[in-house]
Design a protein around this motif. Structure first.
Motif, mmCIF file in Angstrom:
data_model
loop_
_atom_site.group_PDB
_atom_site.id
_atom_site.type_symbol
_atom_site.label_atom_id
_atom_site.label_comp_id
_atom_site.label_asym_id
_atom_site.label_seq_id
_atom_site.Cartn_x
_atom_site.Cartn_y
_atom_site.Cartn_z
ATOM 1 N N VAL A 99 0.843 -1.185 0.000
ATOM 2 C CA VAL A 99 0.000 0.000 0.000
ATOM 3 C C VAL A 99 0.883 1.241 0.000
ATOM 4 O O VAL A 99 1.922 1.280 0.655
ATOM 5 N N GLU A 100 0.471 2.281 -0.758
ATOM 6 C CA GLU A 100 1.200 3.542 -0.788
ATOM 7 C C GLU A 100 1.155 4.201 0.584
ATOM 8 O O GLU A 100 0.153 4.107 1.290
ATOM 9 N N ALA A 101 2.220 4.874 0.936
ATOM 10 C CA ALA A 101 2.255 5.610 2.194
ATOM 11 C C ALA A 101 1.205 6.720 2.169
ATOM 12 O O ALA A 101 0.999 7.375 1.145
ATOM 13 N N ASN A 102 0.525 6.919 3.292
ATOM 14 C CA ASN A 102 -0.502 7.957 3.446
ATOM 15 C C ASN A 102 -1.634 7.826 2.433
ATOM 16 O O ASN A 102 -2.168 8.822 1.972
ATOM 17 N N SER A 103 -1.957 6.597 2.053
ATOM 18 C CA SER A 103 -3.008 6.381 1.066
ATOM 19 C C SER A 103 -3.604 4.993 1.270
ATOM 20 O O SER A 103 -3.009 4.128 1.906
ATOM 21 N N ASP A 104 -4.778 4.795 0.746
ATOM 22 C CA ASP A 104 -5.364 3.458 0.781
ATOM 23 C C ASP A 104 -5.272 2.786 -0.592
ATOM 24 O O ASP A 104 -5.904 1.781 -0.838
ATOM 25 N N ARG A 105 -4.458 3.359 -1.486
ATOM 26 C CA ARG A 105 -4.241 2.789 -2.813
ATOM 27 C C ARG A 105 -3.080 1.805 -2.799
ATOM 28 O O ARG A 105 -2.109 1.972 -2.063
ATOM 29 N N ALA A 106 -3.146 0.832 -3.665
ATOM 30 C CA ALA A 106 -2.070 -0.156 -3.770
ATOM 31 C C ALA A 106 -0.918 0.424 -4.590
ATOM 32 O O ALA A 106 -1.119 0.923 -5.696
ATOM 33 N N ALA A 107 0.271 0.379 -4.018
ATOM 34 C CA ALA A 107 1.464 0.790 -4.749
ATOM 35 C C ALA A 107 1.982 -0.348 -5.610
ATOM 36 O O ALA A 107 2.620 -0.142 -6.636
ATOM 37 N N ASN A 109 0.733 -4.419 -6.915
ATOM 38 C CA ASN A 109 -0.299 -5.455 -6.979
ATOM 39 C C ASN A 109 0.338 -6.788 -7.347
ATOM 40 O O ASN A 109 1.458 -6.832 -7.856
ATOM 41 N N SER A 142 3.151 -2.742 -10.820
ATOM 42 C CA SER A 142 2.591 -1.461 -10.403
ATOM 43 C C SER A 142 1.810 -0.895 -11.570
ATOM 44 O O SER A 142 2.035 -1.259 -12.727
#
Length: 172
Positions: A99-107, A109, A142
C-alpha cells in the motif's frame, strides 16, 4: 601441465559416467524421462476461476505443450498416450501486495494464477509417478493491470509450466 591434463581427463570421465544411465534418459533440461515413454497427451485446461482472462486457457495449454516439445523427445498425440496431462485453471486473482504511504491505494499489486494438474504415467504400473496437484505462481506489478496483463500471464505461464514439467519428469 601434465597434472592439469590428468585432472581434466578424470573430471570428464566422472561427468560422462554421471550422465550415463540404464533405462532413464537424463538431459541438461532437468528431465528424466523413461526410455520407453514415447508419447504425451496434453488436454485443454479449462478456466474455472471466478475471474477470467479470455485467452488464458488457450495460452496455458499451448505453453505446456511447447514446454514438453522443447525440452523432451516426446511426440504429442490426441487420445491414448504414454503420459497424460489434464486439469483446470482454478485461480486468477489480482490482490494488493503493498500500500502507498498515506493512502489506501495499492502501490504494488500481485497477479496470481493457480492450476490444478493431473498427470498419469501409463507406463508406471505402480502409479508412483502419477500425481494430482495444484501449482501456483505470481508476478507483482505497479500501475494498471490492463496494460500489463498479457505480459504478466506469459511470465506466469512459463513459471507454471516449468514447475509442472519438473514435477512430472524430474520428480521435483
Amino acid at each position: 601441465m601434465q597434472r592439469l591434463f590428468k585432472v581434466f581427463s578424470l573430471l570428464s570421465l566422472v561427468l560422462l559416467m554421471a550422465f550415463s544411465s540404464c533405462g532413464v534418459r537424463y538431459g541438461f533440461s532437468g528431465g528424466s524421462i523413461p526410455e520407453n515413454m514415447k508419447t504425451v497427451n496434453v488436454q485443454f485446461f479449462e478456466n474455472i476461476a471466478p475471474m477470467v482472462f479470455p485467452t488464458l486457457s488457450q495460452n496455458f495449454t499451448e505453453g505446456l505443450k511447447e514446454r514438453i516439445r522443447s525440452q523432451s523427445r516426446l511426440s504429442q498425440v490426441n487420445g491414448d498416450a504414454d503420459a497424460m496431462f489434464e486439469g483446470v485453471i482454478t485461480g486468477y486473482d489480482i490482490t494488493p501486495a503493498a500500500v502507498e504511504a498515506n493512502s489506501d491505494r495499492a502501490a504494488l499489486n500481485r497477479l496470481t494464477i493457480t492450476v490444478k494438474v493431473s498427470y498419469i504415467n501409463r507406463l508406471d504400473e505402480s502409479g508412483e509417478s502419477n500425481f494430482e496437484q495444484s501449482f501456483t505462481q505470481f508476478r507483482e506489478f505497479s500501475g494498471q493491470v490492463q496494460q500489463q496483463e498479457e505480459t504478466l500471464n506469459t511470465a506466469i505461464i512459463q513459471l507454471l509450466t516449468e514447475d509442472i514439467y519438473n514435477r512430472a519428469f524430474a520428480n521435483w
